[in-house]
Design a protein around this motif. Sequence first.
Motif, mmCIF file in Angstrom:
data_model
loop_
_atom_site.group_PDB
_atom_site.id
_atom_site.type_symbol
_atom_site.label_atom_id
_atom_site.label_comp_id
_atom_site.label_asym_id
_atom_site.label_seq_id
_atom_site.Cartn_x
_atom_site.Cartn_y
_atom_site.Cartn_z
ATOM 1 N N PRO A 219 0.794 -1.237 0.000
ATOM 2 C CA PRO A 219 0.000 0.000 0.000
ATOM 3 C C PRO A 219 0.827 1.288 0.000
ATOM 4 C CG PRO A 219 -0.178 -1.136 2.117
ATOM 5 C CD PRO A 219 0.576 -2.059 1.202
ATOM 6 N N ASP A 220 2.102 1.224 0.368
ATOM 7 C CA ASP A 220 2.864 2.481 0.345
ATOM 8 C C ASP A 220 3.718 2.635 -0.919
ATOM 9 O OD1 ASP A 220 4.687 0.561 1.078
ATOM 10 O OD2 ASP A 220 5.774 1.864 2.485
ATOM 11 N N VAL A 221 3.501 1.722 -1.860
ATOM 12 C CA VAL A 221 4.125 1.873 -3.180
ATOM 13 C C VAL A 221 3.223 2.796 -4.013
ATOM 14 C CG1 VAL A 221 4.326 0.504 -5.307
ATOM 15 C CG2 VAL A 221 5.489 -0.244 -3.219
ATOM 16 N N TRP A 222 3.825 3.558 -4.941
ATOM 17 C CA TRP A 222 3.025 4.439 -5.796
ATOM 18 C C TRP A 222 2.468 3.662 -6.996
ATOM 19 C CZ3 TRP A 222 6.902 6.145 -2.698
ATOM 20 C CH2 TRP A 222 6.678 7.302 -1.967
ATOM 21 N N ILE A 223 1.509 4.298 -7.684
ATOM 22 C CA ILE A 223 0.942 3.763 -8.934
ATOM 23 C C ILE A 223 1.004 4.920 -9.932
ATOM 24 C CG2 ILE A 223 -1.161 2.926 -10.073
ATOM 25 C CD1 ILE A 223 -2.147 2.064 -7.230
ATOM 26 N N GLN A 224 1.385 4.647 -11.182
ATOM 27 C CA GLN A 224 1.329 5.723 -12.183
ATOM 28 C C GLN A 224 0.862 5.157 -13.520
ATOM 29 O OE1 GLN A 224 5.222 7.404 -13.063
ATOM 30 N NE2 GLN A 224 6.238 5.407 -12.997
ATOM 31 N N SER A 225 0.090 5.977 -14.228
ATOM 32 C CA SER A 225 -0.356 5.596 -15.568
ATOM 33 C C SER A 225 -0.807 6.850 -16.306
ATOM 34 C CB SER A 225 -1.482 4.554 -15.482
ATOM 35 O OG SER A 225 -1.736 3.999 -16.754
ATOM 36 N N HIS A 226 -1.469 6.649 -17.441
ATOM 37 C CA HIS A 226 -2.016 7.748 -18.249
ATOM 38 C C HIS A 226 -3.527 7.568 -18.360
ATOM 39 C CE1 HIS A 226 2.154 7.248 -19.877
ATOM 40 N NE2 HIS A 226 2.135 8.559 -19.933
ATOM 41 N N VAL A 227 -4.237 8.674 -18.479
ATOM 42 C CA VAL A 227 -5.685 8.573 -18.706
ATOM 43 C C VAL A 227 -6.228 9.823 -19.410
ATOM 44 C CG1 VAL A 227 -6.544 9.587 -16.513
ATOM 45 C CG2 VAL A 227 -7.850 7.781 -17.623
ATOM 46 N N ALA A 228 -7.252 9.608 -20.246
ATOM 47 C CA ALA A 228 -8.044 10.706 -20.834
ATOM 48 C C ALA A 228 -7.179 11.811 -21.410
ATOM 49 C CB ALA A 228 -9.020 11.258 -19.794
ATOM 50 N N GLU A 229 -6.221 11.388 -22.261
ATOM 51 C CA GLU A 229 -5.297 12.347 -22.857
ATOM 52 C C GLU A 229 -5.789 12.777 -24.240
ATOM 53 O OE1 GLU A 229 -1.421 10.596 -23.247
ATOM 54 O OE2 GLU A 229 -0.501 12.399 -24.091
ATOM 55 N N ASN A 230 -6.241 11.781 -25.017
ATOM 56 C CA ASN A 230 -6.454 12.004 -26.448
ATOM 57 C C ASN A 230 -7.759 11.317 -26.878
ATOM 58 O OD1 ASN A 230 -6.100 10.375 -29.102
ATOM 59 N ND2 ASN A 230 -4.680 12.078 -29.389
#
Length: 440
Positions: A219-230
Motif C-alpha cells: 500500500p505504500d508503493v506508488w501507482i502511475q499511468s495515463h488517462v483521458a489524454e487524447n
Amino acid sequence: MKSWRASLLRFGEHGHAVFERDGLLVTGPGADGRAVVLAAGDHAALSPRYADVPCTHLPGRIIAPGFVDTHIHYPQLDVIGSPAEGLLPWLEHYTFPHEAQFADRAHATEVATFFCDELMRHGVTTALTFCTSHPASVDALFSEAQRRDLRLIAGKVLQDRHSPDGVRDETEQSLIDTEALIKKWHGADRLGYAITPRFAPSCTEQQLRGAGELAARYPDVWIQSHVAENVHEIEWARALFPDSRSYLAIYADHGLMRRRAMYAHCIHFDDDDRALMRETQTAAAVCPTSNLFLGSGFFDFAGAERVPFLHALASDVGGGASFSPFITMRAAYFAARATSTGLQPKPGVSLSPEHLWWLHTAGAARALDLEGVIGNLQPGCEADFVVLNPEATPLLARRTRAAGSLAELLFALIVLGDDRVVERTVIAAPQQGAPSLRPA
Ligand code: GUN
Ligand code: ZN
C-alpha cells in the motif's frame, strides 16, 4: 549545521507563498542523517540563534524549494521534439522504437545519467518517472539516482498487448518482475517504487488485475499511468473495456485508484470522473507542454477546483517539450486560460503565480503523499532546494527589478525564466558528522 542567507520562498499550510526578502535557511542532519530544514525565516529574527553556524551569503538570489515533477519518462530523452499527428502515431513511430533500446543496460545507464543531470540542472529534485518495460531500465535509473542521493520514484512499464516486439512484456513475468523490483528498490535510501501500467489499452485485463493486486499488497508503493489524454485513445480504451463507466473507471475497476496513485493528463473528464479522483484520493499529473505539443487538449483547472481533486504539474518529457519547471508553469498558465478542453467548453482562468509555483513544489509533494517531506522549506522538510538568479538574462533583470510585489516577481520568472535562472541545485545529502548511511 549550515545556513544560507538570501531571499527565501516557501509555502504555508494552505498553499500560500511565504517570502522573506532577507531570509535565512538553516539545515542540519535529520533522523536518517540527511540534511533537513532546521529553521527558515527572516534573517534578522533568526540569525542571533544561529550566530555560530557557518553562513553562505547569496545576495540578490532566491532560495526556493526544489521542483517536483510528477510525471516524466526518462527513456524518452531522445524523443523530445518528435512531431506527430497525435498521441497514438507518436507512440508508434517514435516512442516504442526508442524504448526498445532499453533492454541494453549500458544504453539505459548512459541515458539515466544524462537524465539525472538534466533534472538537477533544471532545479528538479524529485521526479515520478516512467522507465521502460525492461527491468534493466529500472535498475539503471535507480542506481544513478541513489548515487546522487536523489529522492526519486520510478517503475517498470507494464504493457502486455497492443505493443510491438521489443517493448511488449509477458503478463505473468511482468508481475513477477514488478514485485522483485519493489522488494529491491522501494524504500532503499530515498527511492520509491511505482507500479506502472502504461495505459489501459496496452494492458490486458489480467495484467491490470495483477497490478491492482500488487497495489493492495504494497500500500505504500506508488501507482502511475495515463488517462483521458487524447480522443482516439479514449475511444480505444472504452471499446476494450466496455463494462467500465468511463476510461478512468477502468483503473478503479482494477484496484488502481488510491492515495499515491498518479494519472497523467486527465484532460477529458466529466464530474463523475472528478468525484472518483477525489473519493479515491488519486492525483492528476497535469502536463501542459505535452498536451500542447501532441495537440491533446487543455486541462480544466477550474473543474479540478469545482469538484476538487489532487493535481500537480509535470513535464511529461518526451511528449513534453522541456525539463524546465518554468516552461511547464508558463504552459499551465496558458492552458488554464483556454476556454475549451479541445472537446468541451471550460472556464478560462488566470492562475496566480504563487499557485502555479505551489503546483510544482509543495502542491506536487501533497499530490504524491510526500507533504512535509519534500517540495517545501519548512522545518522538518528534506533540504532539497534551488538557488535562483532573478537577473539571469538582461530582460529578466530589467523585469524583476521593476517588480513591485511577490506576485510580479514570480510571474516575471514564470514568463521569462528557464534553466538559466537555476544557479545551483542542492540535494539533501548525508551530513558530516552524522552516521554514514552506506558502507564506504
Ligand atoms: N500514453 C501511453 N503511453 C504514453 C506516453 O509514453 N506518453 C504520453 N504522453 N502518453 C502515453
Ligand atoms: Zn507520459
